[in-house]
Write a protein that holds these residues in place. Structure first.
Motif, PDB file in Angstrom:
ATOM      1  N   LEU A   1       0.794  -1.230   0.000  1.00  0.00           N
ATOM      2  CA  LEU A   1       0.000   0.000   0.000  1.00  0.00           C
ATOM      3  C   LEU A   1       0.832   1.289   0.000  1.00  0.00           C
ATOM      4  N   PRO A   2       1.827   1.447   0.882  1.00  0.00           N
ATOM      5  CA  PRO A   2       2.546   2.733   0.914  1.00  0.00           C
ATOM      6  C   PRO A   2       3.149   3.128  -0.429  1.00  0.00           C
ATOM      7  N   GLY A   3       3.788   2.182  -1.083  1.00  0.00           N
ATOM      8  CA  GLY A   3       4.396   2.493  -2.373  1.00  0.00           C
ATOM      9  C   GLY A   3       3.368   2.849  -3.421  1.00  0.00           C
ATOM     10  N   LEU A   4       2.269   2.121  -3.441  1.00  0.00           N
ATOM     11  CA  LEU A   4       1.241   2.398  -4.434  1.00  0.00           C
ATOM     12  C   LEU A   4       0.613   3.769  -4.190  1.00  0.00           C
ATOM     13  N   LEU A   5       0.346   4.100  -2.925  1.00  0.00           N
ATOM     14  CA  LEU A   5      -0.262   5.393  -2.607  1.00  0.00           C
ATOM     15  C   LEU A   5       0.657   6.555  -3.000  1.00  0.00           C
ATOM     16  N   SER A   6       1.955   6.389  -2.768  1.00  0.00           N
ATOM     17  CA  SER A   6       2.908   7.435  -3.126  1.00  0.00           C
ATOM     18  C   SER A   6       3.059   7.567  -4.633  1.00  0.00           C
ATOM     19  N   SER A   7       3.153   6.427  -5.326  1.00  0.00           N
ATOM     20  CA  SER A   7       3.321   6.476  -6.783  1.00  0.00           C
ATOM     21  C   SER A   7       2.092   7.062  -7.468  1.00  0.00           C
ATOM     22  N   LYS A   8       0.937   6.851  -6.882  1.00  0.00           N
ATOM     23  CA  LYS A   8      -0.286   7.436  -7.436  1.00  0.00           C
ATOM     24  C   LYS A   8      -0.160   8.955  -7.520  1.00  0.00           C
TER      25      LYS A   8
ATOM     26  N   PHE B   1      -4.884  11.924  -9.580  1.00  0.00           N
ATOM     27  CA  PHE B   1      -5.451  12.606  -8.426  1.00  0.00           C
ATOM     28  C   PHE B   1      -6.918  12.253  -8.169  1.00  0.00           C
ATOM     29  N   ASN B   2      -7.419  11.220  -8.835  1.00  0.00           N
ATOM     30  CA  ASN B   2      -8.790  10.799  -8.555  1.00  0.00           C
ATOM     31  C   ASN B   2      -8.875  10.222  -7.139  1.00  0.00           C
TER      32      ASN B   2
ATOM     33  N   ALA C   1      -1.381   5.525   8.589  1.00  0.00           N
ATOM     34  CA  ALA C   1      -0.976   6.748   9.280  1.00  0.00           C
ATOM     35  C   ALA C   1       0.452   6.657   9.781  1.00  0.00           C
ATOM     36  N   CYS C   2       0.848   5.474  10.262  1.00  0.00           N
ATOM     37  CA  CYS C   2       2.197   5.289  10.801  1.00  0.00           C
ATOM     38  C   CYS C   2       3.252   5.333   9.692  1.00  0.00           C
ATOM     39  N   VAL C   3       3.020   4.573   8.639  1.00  0.00           N
ATOM     40  CA  VAL C   3       4.013   4.470   7.569  1.00  0.00           C
ATOM     41  C   VAL C   3       4.153   5.791   6.818  1.00  0.00           C
ATOM     42  N   MET C   4       3.048   6.499   6.697  1.00  0.00           N
ATOM     43  CA  MET C   4       3.064   7.720   5.900  1.00  0.00           C
ATOM     44  C   MET C   4       2.950   8.952   6.785  1.00  0.00           C
ATOM     45  N   LYS C   5       3.500   8.888   7.990  1.00  0.00           N
ATOM     46  CA  LYS C   5       3.320   9.967   8.959  1.00  0.00           C
ATOM     47  C   LYS C   5       3.893  11.300   8.495  1.00  0.00           C
ATOM     48  N   ASP C   6       4.886  11.269   7.596  1.00  0.00           N
ATOM     49  CA  ASP C   6       5.473  12.512   7.117  1.00  0.00           C
ATOM     50  C   ASP C   6       4.759  13.056   5.884  1.00  0.00           C
ATOM     51  N   ILE C   7       3.732  12.336   5.444  1.00  0.00           N
ATOM     52  CA  ILE C   7       2.972  12.776   4.267  1.00  0.00           C
ATOM     53  C   ILE C   7       1.515  12.874   4.680  1.00  0.00           C
ATOM     54  N   SER C   8       1.042  14.083   4.942  1.00  0.00           N
ATOM     55  CA  SER C   8      -0.366  14.241   5.307  1.00  0.00           C
ATOM     56  C   SER C   8      -1.228  13.878   4.114  1.00  0.00           C
ATOM     57  N   TYR C   9      -2.485  13.561   4.393  1.00  0.00           N
ATOM     58  CA  TYR C   9      -3.394  13.213   3.300  1.00  0.00           C
ATOM     59  C   TYR C   9      -3.488  14.351   2.283  1.00  0.00           C
TER      60      TYR C   9
ATOM     61  N   GLU D   1      -7.905  12.768  -2.606  1.00  0.00           N
ATOM     62  CA  GLU D   1      -8.716  12.400  -1.449  1.00  0.00           C
ATOM     63  C   GLU D   1      -8.547  10.913  -1.153  1.00  0.00           C
ATOM     64  N   LEU D   2      -8.061  10.594   0.040  1.00  0.00           N
ATOM     65  CA  LEU D   2      -7.901   9.210   0.472  1.00  0.00           C
ATOM     66  C   LEU D   2      -8.863   8.942   1.623  1.00  0.00           C
TER      67      LEU D   2
END
Length: 317
Positions: free
Chosen positions: A71-78, A84-85, A100-108, A114-115
């Motif tokens: 998930l983290p990699g896919l969310l970032s690559s998106k 941006f859908n 939230a933990c893995v992506m703590k430095d990247i706010s939604y 929109e996630l």
């Protein structure tokens, strides 16, 4: 309905198989749905016809890494792909904390799209444009789930040949009939009920996560069009494990699918020991399944795509 297997290995990736991920597309739909997202799923997508830009929803079956570490990699690559859908993730309790933990430095907000994260519980039901989905509990070393999917029935199908015989050609009038309204053509009143075809009954599919007892799904299995289920071990292998694990054998899966008259069965989540260069090949798994299940049987490989047509027949593409 079209199913693309992006990962079919149990527990860890191999030279032949990546870990769990499955794409589902519906007829005449512009979006697609991802079931589980094991590590490396975004790499698998690059080798498939599916795009992150059209991915709308992800369903996670349970909180074991081979089903959600991608998930983290896919969310970032998106974001980097400028896709941006909006994206919605449905997962068990704990999935929100993980992201939230893995992506703590990247706010939604910094993701740029929109996630939405929805944590489900067993027997929750959700409605989508093309289908409804129900969460079923399974038996595993952590809470694991299956997704029972019922495609919407198609009831507003016009008998166009019969209408043409009446002198009615395709036009906005067809839309009026589909909405249940009468129309007037050449002075004659035409009622919609006289020109409607029998409805297409929506297909029924279950996509299951890790599970020791297929039978736990009970009546939900009865005469479904397709069951996608793990098949981690041969029975003999399982019987000789020094420590038993909560996974399904080919024998148990075949018996269960046969007992419930499942029309099509696709086995996935294959133990790495069954491979082309090993002592036991994948054909042994297929042979054991076929000993107990007499329906249409397939063992998925990475990048295999299957079409489930309107008649409930699986066609490998």
């Amino acid at each position: 309905m079209q199913f693309t297997f992006l990962g079919t290995s149990a527990g860890k990736p191999t030279r032949e198989r990546n870990v769990s991920a499955l794409g589902l597309e519906f007829d005449q739909d512009t979006q697609w749905y991802l079931f589980d997202c094991g590590e490396g799923t975004q790499h698998q997508l690059l080798r498939s016809r599916l795009s992150v830009g059209k991915l709308s929803t992800i369903f996670i079956t349970h909180m074991h890494g081979d089903h959600y570490y991608g998930l983290p990699g896919l969310l970032s690559s998106k974001k980097l792909d400028k896709a941006f859908n909006p994206l919605t993730i449905y997962g068990p309790i704990g999935i929100r904390q993980f992201i939230a933990c893995v992506m703590k430095d990247i706010s939604y907000e910094k993701l740029g799209y929109e996630l939405t994260i929805i944590e489900y519980t067993p027997y929750d039901e959700y409605t989508f444009d093309k289908f409804t989905l129900k969460v079923l509990p399974l038996i595993h070393s952590v809470e694991s789930h299956a997704f029972s999917i019922k495609e919407n029935d198609t009831s507003n199908r016009l008998d166009e040949e019969k209408l043409r015989a009446k002198g009615v050609e395709p036009s906005p009038l067809f839309g009026e009939l589909k909405r249940g309204k009468k129309i007037v053509v050449n002075g004659e009143t035409i009622s919609p009920e006289s020109f409607m075809l029998e409805p297409h009954i929506g297909r029924k599919v279950i996509i299951a996560g890790d599970n020791a007892v297929p039978e736990i799904m009970g009546d939900y299995l009865e005469e479904i069009d397709l069951l996608v289920h793990e098949c981690t071990y041969l029975q003999e292998t399982y019987d000789h494990l020094p420590v038993k694990v909560q996974h399904t054998t080919a024998k148990d899966l075949g018996r269960c699918a046969q007992d419930h008259c499942v029309k099509n069965l696709i086995a996935t989540h294959i133990n790495p020991r069954y491979n082309a260069n090993g002592r036991i090949g994948i054909e042994a798994v297929e042979k054991e399944l076929a000993r107990y299940y007499k329906g249409n049987l397939f063992i998925a490989n990475d990048f295999d795509t299957y079409l489930l047509n309107r008649d409930g027949i699986i066609i490998p593409l």
